[in-house]
Design a protein around this motif. Structure first.
Motif, PDB file in Angstrom:
ATOM      1  N   LEU A   1       0.874  -1.167   0.000  1.00  0.00           N
ATOM      2  CA  LEU A   1       0.000   0.000   0.000  1.00  0.00           C
ATOM      3  C   LEU A   1       0.910   1.215   0.000  1.00  0.00           C
ATOM      4  O   LEU A   1       1.661   1.422   0.922  1.00  0.00           O
ATOM      5  N   ILE A   2       0.858   2.014  -1.038  1.00  0.00           N
ATOM      6  CA  ILE A   2       1.776   3.145  -1.178  1.00  0.00           C
ATOM      7  C   ILE A   2       1.210   4.347  -0.428  1.00  0.00           C
ATOM      8  O   ILE A   2       0.552   5.184  -0.997  1.00  0.00           O
ATOM      9  N   ILE A   3       1.464   4.409   0.870  1.00  0.00           N
ATOM     10  CA  ILE A   3       0.928   5.477   1.689  1.00  0.00           C
ATOM     11  C   ILE A   3       1.501   6.827   1.275  1.00  0.00           C
ATOM     12  O   ILE A   3       0.796   7.802   1.170  1.00  0.00           O
ATOM     13  N   SER A   4       2.790   6.878   1.028  1.00  0.00           N
ATOM     14  CA  SER A   4       3.398   8.172   0.715  1.00  0.00           C
ATOM     15  C   SER A   4       2.834   8.766  -0.562  1.00  0.00           C
ATOM     16  O   SER A   4       2.890   9.965  -0.747  1.00  0.00           O
ATOM     17  N   GLY A   5       2.274   7.950  -1.433  1.00  0.00           N
ATOM     18  CA  GLY A   5       1.716   8.471  -2.664  1.00  0.00           C
ATOM     19  C   GLY A   5       0.212   8.378  -2.724  1.00  0.00           C
ATOM     20  O   GLY A   5      -0.374   8.618  -3.763  1.00  0.00           O
TER      21      GLY A   5
ATOM     22  N   LEU B   1      10.145   5.906   5.117  1.00  0.00           N
ATOM     23  CA  LEU B   1      10.733   6.602   3.980  1.00  0.00           C
ATOM     24  C   LEU B   1      10.055   7.942   3.717  1.00  0.00           C
ATOM     25  O   LEU B   1      10.718   8.942   3.429  1.00  0.00           O
ATOM     26  N   PHE B   2       8.742   7.966   3.828  1.00  0.00           N
ATOM     27  CA  PHE B   2       8.002   9.199   3.599  1.00  0.00           C
ATOM     28  C   PHE B   2       8.354  10.248   4.651  1.00  0.00           C
ATOM     29  O   PHE B   2       8.603  11.410   4.333  1.00  0.00           O
ATOM     30  N   LEU B   3       8.412   9.834   5.904  1.00  0.00           N
ATOM     31  CA  LEU B   3       8.595  10.789   6.998  1.00  0.00           C
ATOM     32  C   LEU B   3      10.041  11.226   7.201  1.00  0.00           C
ATOM     33  O   LEU B   3      10.275  12.267   7.810  1.00  0.00           O
TER      34      LEU B   3
ATOM     35  N   ILE C   1       0.251  12.545  11.947  1.00  0.00           N
ATOM     36  CA  ILE C   1       0.732  11.248  12.424  1.00  0.00           C
ATOM     37  C   ILE C   1       0.018  10.883  13.722  1.00  0.00           C
ATOM     38  O   ILE C   1      -0.367   9.726  13.926  1.00  0.00           O
ATOM     39  N   GLN C   2      -0.200  11.853  14.592  1.00  0.00           N
ATOM     40  CA  GLN C   2      -0.955  11.588  15.819  1.00  0.00           C
ATOM     41  C   GLN C   2      -2.355  11.098  15.479  1.00  0.00           C
ATOM     42  O   GLN C   2      -2.883  10.184  16.108  1.00  0.00           O
TER      43      GLN C   2
END
Length: 119
Positions: free
Chosen positions: A3-7, A51-53, A80-81
């Motif tokens: 699942l590509i969360i960053s994108g 990687l995203f963060l 994020i919280q």
């Protein structure tokens, strides 16, 4: 399997409409055949978050648009919280459903996860 969360999510700047169009794909990706597959999916997701963060500053601001709630400008640390709190909400739902089905359930407190994984 990923699942590509960053994108794919609001935290990456995607619009509400783009996110809605992706839900079926994410649902299909989350349908796994075994516990090992779920563990792999979780590990990949955790890596994508890392990687995203790594390029984000916690107090860096992002603006999120929602058709019902309007515009929100918040920091990445606030979002994020939210992710953590929302996950807690869903773990509570799952535990309640298990108990309703007659199972004992399991602790979902993060501290117990740390005890289990660090010993």
């Amino acid at each position: 399997m990923s699942l590509i969360i960053s994108g794919s999510g609001a935290i990456s700047g995607k619009s509400f409409a783009e996110i809605c169009r992706s839900i079926d794909q994410w649902t299909d990706e989350a349908k796994v055949g075994s516990i090992e597959d779920m563990e792999e999916l979780f590990a990949n997701l955790a890596q994508e978050y890392r990687l995203f963060l790594q390029d984000k500053q916690g107090e860096e601001q992002i603006t999120v648009e929602h058709p019902e709630f309007g515009t929100l400008t918040a920091s990445y640390s606030d979002l994020i919280q939210h992710v953590v709190n929302h996950g807690t909400y869903h773990r509570g739902n799952i535990t309640a459903m298990l108990r309703q089905l007659g199972y004992e359930g399991a602790s979902t407190d993060y501290i117990f996860y740390l005890y289990e994984t660090t010993q």
